[in-house]
Scaffold this motif. Sequence first.
Motif, PDB file in Angstrom:
ATOM      1  N   ARG A  18       0.746  -1.285   0.103  1.00 44.47           N
ATOM      2  CA  ARG A  18      -0.011   0.028  -0.078  1.00 44.47           C
ATOM      3  C   ARG A  18       0.771   1.362  -0.048  1.00 44.47           C
ATOM      4  O   ARG A  18       0.159   2.450  -0.275  1.00 44.47           O
ATOM      5  CB  ARG A  18      -1.135  -0.048   1.209  1.00 44.47           C
ATOM      6  N   TYR A  19       2.012   1.167   0.617  1.00 40.20           N
ATOM      7  CA  TYR A  19       2.839   2.192   0.571  1.00 40.20           C
ATOM      8  C   TYR A  19       3.494   2.847  -0.823  1.00 40.20           C
ATOM      9  O   TYR A  19       3.913   3.818  -0.959  1.00 40.20           O
ATOM     10  CB  TYR A  19       4.059   2.197   1.633  1.00 40.20           C
ATOM     11  N   GLN A  74       3.809   4.371  -4.181  1.00 38.98           N
ATOM     12  CA  GLN A  74       3.341   5.689  -4.857  1.00 38.98           C
ATOM     13  C   GLN A  74       4.243   6.503  -5.383  1.00 38.98           C
ATOM     14  O   GLN A  74       5.469   6.200  -4.741  1.00 38.98           O
ATOM     15  CB  GLN A  74       2.321   6.291  -3.683  1.00 38.98           C
ATOM     16  N   LEU A 128       8.259   6.096  -5.889  1.00 39.37           N
ATOM     17  CA  LEU A 128       8.557   4.742  -5.316  1.00 39.37           C
ATOM     18  C   LEU A 128       8.406   3.579  -6.169  1.00 39.37           C
ATOM     19  O   LEU A 128       8.979   2.398  -6.290  1.00 39.37           O
ATOM     20  CB  LEU A 128       7.986   4.479  -3.963  1.00 39.37           C
ATOM     21  N   TYR A 152      12.753  -5.146  -5.371  1.00 39.96           N
ATOM     22  CA  TYR A 152      14.188  -5.790  -4.663  1.00 39.96           C
ATOM     23  C   TYR A 152      13.760  -7.227  -5.091  1.00 39.96           C
ATOM     24  O   TYR A 152      12.748  -7.772  -5.368  1.00 39.96           O
ATOM     25  CB  TYR A 152      14.249  -5.581  -3.164  1.00 39.96           C
ATOM     26  N   GLN A 165      10.926  -9.592  -4.256  1.00 44.86           N
ATOM     27  CA  GLN A 165       9.605  -8.979  -3.488  1.00 44.86           C
ATOM     28  C   GLN A 165       8.222  -9.594  -3.897  1.00 44.86           C
ATOM     29  O   GLN A 165       7.515  -9.630  -3.021  1.00 44.86           O
ATOM     30  CB  GLN A 165       9.705  -7.372  -4.095  1.00 44.86           C
ATOM     31  N   PRO A 197       7.302   6.173   3.261  1.00 38.62           N
ATOM     32  CA  PRO A 197       7.207   4.945   2.521  1.00 38.62           C
ATOM     33  C   PRO A 197       8.526   4.099   2.105  1.00 38.62           C
ATOM     34  O   PRO A 197       8.381   2.942   2.033  1.00 38.62           O
ATOM     35  CB  PRO A 197       6.503   5.516   1.004  1.00 38.62           C
ATOM     36  N   VAL A 198       9.490   4.736   2.029  1.00 37.96           N
ATOM     37  CA  VAL A 198      10.641   4.217   1.594  1.00 37.96           C
ATOM     38  C   VAL A 198      11.166   3.277   2.760  1.00 37.96           C
ATOM     39  O   VAL A 198      11.634   2.191   2.635  1.00 37.96           O
ATOM     40  CB  VAL A 198      11.886   5.127   1.364  1.00 37.96           C
ATOM     41  N   LEU A 221       8.985   1.643   4.755  1.00 34.87           N
ATOM     42  CA  LEU A 221       8.232   0.606   4.813  1.00 34.87           C
ATOM     43  C   LEU A 221       8.763  -0.397   3.786  1.00 34.87           C
ATOM     44  O   LEU A 221       8.661  -1.577   4.179  1.00 34.87           O
ATOM     45  CB  LEU A 221       6.737   1.032   4.541  1.00 34.87           C
ATOM     46  N   LEU A 222       9.361   0.011   2.996  1.00 37.30           N
ATOM     47  CA  LEU A 222       9.760  -0.785   1.738  1.00 37.30           C
ATOM     48  C   LEU A 222      11.029  -1.619   2.299  1.00 37.30           C
ATOM     49  O   LEU A 222      11.122  -2.806   2.121  1.00 37.30           O
ATOM     50  CB  LEU A 222      10.107   0.069   0.482  1.00 37.30           C
ATOM     51  N   MET A 280       0.346   6.849   8.118  1.00 37.88           N
ATOM     52  CA  MET A 280       0.831   5.950   6.844  1.00 37.88           C
ATOM     53  C   MET A 280       1.231   4.861   7.583  1.00 37.88           C
ATOM     54  O   MET A 280       1.241   3.720   6.691  1.00 37.88           O
ATOM     55  CB  MET A 280       2.430   6.668   6.383  1.00 37.88           C
ATOM     56  N   LYS A 286      -1.839   2.693   7.341  1.00 33.09           N
ATOM     57  CA  LYS A 286      -2.496   2.431   6.129  1.00 33.09           C
ATOM     58  C   LYS A 286      -1.769   1.127   5.646  1.00 33.09           C
ATOM     59  O   LYS A 286      -2.121   0.466   4.899  1.00 33.09           O
ATOM     60  CB  LYS A 286      -2.159   3.565   5.167  1.00 33.09           C
TER      61      LYS A 286
END
Lengths: 177, 456
Positions: free
Chosen positions: A84-85, A87, A90, A95, A98, B134-135, B137-138, B416, B419
């Motif tokens: 969900r993050y 966006q 990004l 990776y 993933q 967001p980075v 979280l990734l 965030m 979410k």
Amino acid sequence: MWKPKRRRVEIMGVPVEKIMVPIKMVACLNRKMTLRQADEIFKQNGSTVGGEVFPLKGTVVLDEEGNLIGIASMKDILKIVIPRYVQGSLVGITYDEQLEDRVAKVWDTELVEDIMIEDVKVVKYNDSIMKCLEIMNEKGFQRMPVVDDEGRIIGMIYIRKLYEYVSSKAPVNGGVK
Amino acid sequence: MDVTHVAEVITPTQFWMGCGIFVVALVAIVSEKIEKTKVALFGAMMVVISGINTQKEVFHFEELGVDWNVIFLLIGMMVIINLMRPTGVFEYVAVKGAKIGKGRPLPIMLIFATITAISSALLDNVTTVLLLAPVTLLIADALEIDPIPFLIVEALASNIGGTATLIGDPPNIMIASKANLDFMDFIINLAPIVVFMTIVCLLITKIFFKGKLTAEDKNIAKVMSMDEKEAIQDPLMLKKSLAVLSLVLTGFIFHSKLHFEPATVALSGAALLLLISSKVKTAKDVHHVLAEVEWPVIFFFIGLFIMVGGLVKVGAIEMVSQKMIALTDGNLFATSMILMWFSAIASAIVDNIPYVATINPLIIDMAKELWPNLSGNELLHHPDLMPVWWSVALGACLGGNGSPIGASANVIVFGMAEKAGHKIGWGQFLSYGIRVTFWTVSMSTLYVCLRYYTFA
């Protein structure tokens, strides 16, 4: 007191009821199924063309009483695989493994109710095929539930069914009269 | 504009009305039942309609109404950031940072905290965390670790970093404008202690998390397999925006020498970047960029300024400032210590923007009571008054770390995380936040004592 007599007048063209698939013929999902179970339903109810299985692309979600509560498709399952993050800029930063990680994470944990679309657009059994065609084209739908006067689901209409109907109406001899 | 002579024509009804509008609005804002911008704007218009201040006063006298320097500085920076955001530079830096940290969790945490602190000092806190979360979280997904400690550390770092500069945090922007302080004043007076606090906090973080954050080698390899170049969407626009940003920062450094207000610098940068941006061509593009300005925030400021102007006009601020002088017996050392801690606690509980908007005129009024013969910069920059400004700035900015709602950056991080399926508990945040607030405000107290009172 005088009341107009209620009668159905077919002034709106051919009703969608004529080409819908009755609900008892449709494979449905329920909200507590996992994605794995939904995926099995899709595969079992697909069609086989030339030995290759084409899974069902989507279907309705019903509750225990058979009421329509949502609609879910392959697209909704694919969407949940994207975190969900992700966006903006990004998008594209991925990776190794993933995708595998994400699938492993969601396949047995996410439920149909997490991915289904609850605000379902429906057509009534006596709506015209043209109206149905307009809505599905406008919204880009592949399938739509058909409901009765009380709003209960009685069938499904598919873009494939619409196409069959349209092509069957093509004039013979290239329209030359 | 001299306020004291106006007080003579104020009727008791107007006095209570001015205070009433402010108190009711403040309660409504704190209760969060109604959106704060609506409350502030309505309260502001009540001030004008009830005749406390005229429209001319609220639009054209900054003591009684809108401080346009603050408004346009915010708008200018927002436009620059909105144009810069899609270039992907923030994501690039973050992923690069993670790879410099060799994909190991603790170094990544420290590097991300540093990036956040620096970026929050030069840009705004909200944008920084909005892009870095967001980075984070990734990376946490790739490492298969809990992102929550990372996110909390970033929120805390952004509030600390933002304290360092004039443009870093809204309280500083407001204080700078009211007290007529320039960019370098903040760098000279606040940046040293902020750098020191950041280093101390990084060290404490390192000790605290040592051995607690571990990732498997195969997951570390995943982070190293990321390609940060994928983030760069528009290399030409990236170069243009970095060039304009450097110009703007240089402009800030020299703004008082060049006799430009910070708002002029920011708006010039925004106008230049709009002009040279290859993505902004048609009226529709311009509309899009300008529509992305955080208008609710801007109107919140406008509404608050007008309501506080009402308090100034009816003499409420003057009354409180006299009480404060009586309380501390005119001792400005005591005043600045009390204000630092009071500001920190107040900012943790309520939004620090209305707080600072109210406290600023109060400090100015206090100065007028103490030195009635002085005016202008002689009054605002009186050597005894300067530590008070710095104490309020430190308290109000750092206090934001004291609770999940203390600063906008915290609210963003909470949103965030939730979410993405990692709900942060209030207790979880507070266990870090309260400690960090206590340490940083204590260090600031010591700093103000030593620098402005012991070795002054």
